[in-house]
Enzyme design. Sequence first.
Site, PDB file in Angstrom:
ATOM      1  N   GLU A 126       0.614  -1.406  -0.098  1.00 44.19           N
ATOM      2  CA  GLU A 126      -0.066  -0.053   0.097  1.00 44.19           C
ATOM      3  C   GLU A 126       1.271   1.380   0.275  1.00 44.19           C
ATOM      4  OE1 GLU A 126      -2.969  -0.001   3.167  1.00 44.19           O
ATOM      5  OE2 GLU A 126      -2.761   2.446   2.456  1.00 44.19           O
ATOM      6  N   GLU A 181      -3.880  11.212   2.556  1.00 42.90           N
ATOM      7  CA  GLU A 181      -4.650  10.683   3.041  1.00 42.90           C
ATOM      8  C   GLU A 181      -4.472  11.731   4.411  1.00 42.90           C
ATOM      9  OE1 GLU A 181      -3.194   7.161   4.829  1.00 42.90           O
ATOM     10  OE2 GLU A 181      -4.700   6.308   6.478  1.00 42.90           O
TER      11      GLU A 181
HETATM   12  C1  LIG Z   1      -7.616   1.924   5.585  1.00 34.39           C
HETATM   13  O1  LIG Z   1      -8.130   2.659   4.181  1.00 34.39           O
HETATM   14  C2  LIG Z   1      -7.246   3.633   4.362  1.00 34.39           C
HETATM   15  C3  LIG Z   1      -7.456   4.599   2.773  1.00 34.39           C
HETATM   16  O2  LIG Z   1      -8.303   5.141   2.475  1.00 34.39           O
HETATM   17  C4  LIG Z   1      -5.722   2.912   3.937  1.00 34.39           C
HETATM   18  O3  LIG Z   1      -4.770   3.807   4.277  1.00 34.39           O
HETATM   19  C5  LIG Z   1      -5.294   1.962   5.735  1.00 34.39           C
HETATM   20  O4  LIG Z   1      -4.500   1.670   5.560  1.00 34.39           O
HETATM   21  C6  LIG Z   1      -6.665   1.278   5.685  1.00 34.39           C
HETATM   22  N1  LIG Z   1      -6.678   0.415   6.625  1.00 34.39           N
HETATM   23  C7  LIG Z   1      -6.124  -0.792   6.554  1.00 34.39           C
HETATM   24  C8  LIG Z   1      -5.869  -1.324   7.858  1.00 34.39           C
HETATM   25  O5  LIG Z   1      -6.767  -1.290   5.845  1.00 34.39           O
END
Ligand SMILES: *[C@@H]1O[C@H](CO)[C@@H](O)[C@H](O)[C@H]1NC(C)=O
Length: 285
Positions: A174, A179
């Site tokens: 990711e 954000e």
């Molecule tokens: C939840 O979503 C955000 C993006 O909106 C992301 O940055 C984050 O890592 C996500 N957390 C999980 C635990 O998936």
Amino acid sequence: MPIRLFIIFLLTFTSCDTGSEKNGANPGDLGDVSTDNKGINNAGKDQNFEVLITKSSFDNFEALEKEWNYNYPWGSDHNGSARMTTSTQNHDQISLDNGVLTITATPLMGDAGKSSHPPYLKIKYHAASLHAKQVIQVNRGYPKYELSGEFKAPVDKGTWPAFWITAVNGWPPESDILEFKGDSLNWQNTFITPKDVFTEKTAVPDAPLKWHKYSAVLEMIDDQDIMITYYTDGERTASHKANFTDKPMWVIINLQMEGSSGSPGPSSPVTYQSRNVELIRYRNQ
Ligand SMILES: *[C@@H]1O[C@H](CO)[C@@H](O)[C@H](O)[C@H]1NC(C)=O
Ligand SMILES: *[C@@H]1O[C@H](CO)[C@@H](O)[C@H](O)[C@H]1NC(C)=O
């Protein structure tokens, strides 16, 4: 990697902007929010780059649906309290005007159940998310990608706008380019594992009021690692090394609510705007 290679890499890396000028194209243009990308119109088979998301993708819904799909790749819910409801037939939570995409999160009356994704928050908003049809996959054939866009992002408590890329298979990879989690700090994160995360926070006090450009350049280092360099308004904010070589990743724009951005969220509608979103991929030559 051996230190000498690493130094060569650093030199190459820090001069990447001039490198692209050398090829007669200057598609990145990370230095200037207001300058249009030259070279895009000339982009063709004989150029060394392709534009996978064009700056005109928010001109109208036909253009949008050519380059984007609605919702998350996995559906309508994620890790906050907003459910994404937009579809070809339902544009309640999005609008397009003069190349600007506006996503609106609207508070709901009554019980709308829970998110189907951890941590299974109560659904309290309808909102919108888009994911690009083209994925990012940095490898020997396509060793460099540039992703950028201009945004007006809400910073109220309980608003969680994002412009990010995430793994097609499993998670991580990711990388978060934009954000905001309920205040005016932009988090640019690279998730190596769920716990091993590089984070760079940049204050953008007028994030909801003025257009700001948020970008990332992803470049292959070797068969395991890439370097992700983040920018805000053309200023480099961080470079994170990540083992994402050849991992396919989705590009997502969404307005999620609550969750990591605090609760309760706003009791009236909030908006998240974007324009000039662009994804460029460079061929190996
Ligand atoms: C939840 O979503 C955000 C993006 O909106 C992301 O940055 C984050 O890592 C996500 N957390 C999980 C635990 O998936
Ligand atoms: C990256 O390396 C970590 C170990 O440091 C590993 O847990 C993770 O699965 C690797 N990620 C990918 C996408 O290969």
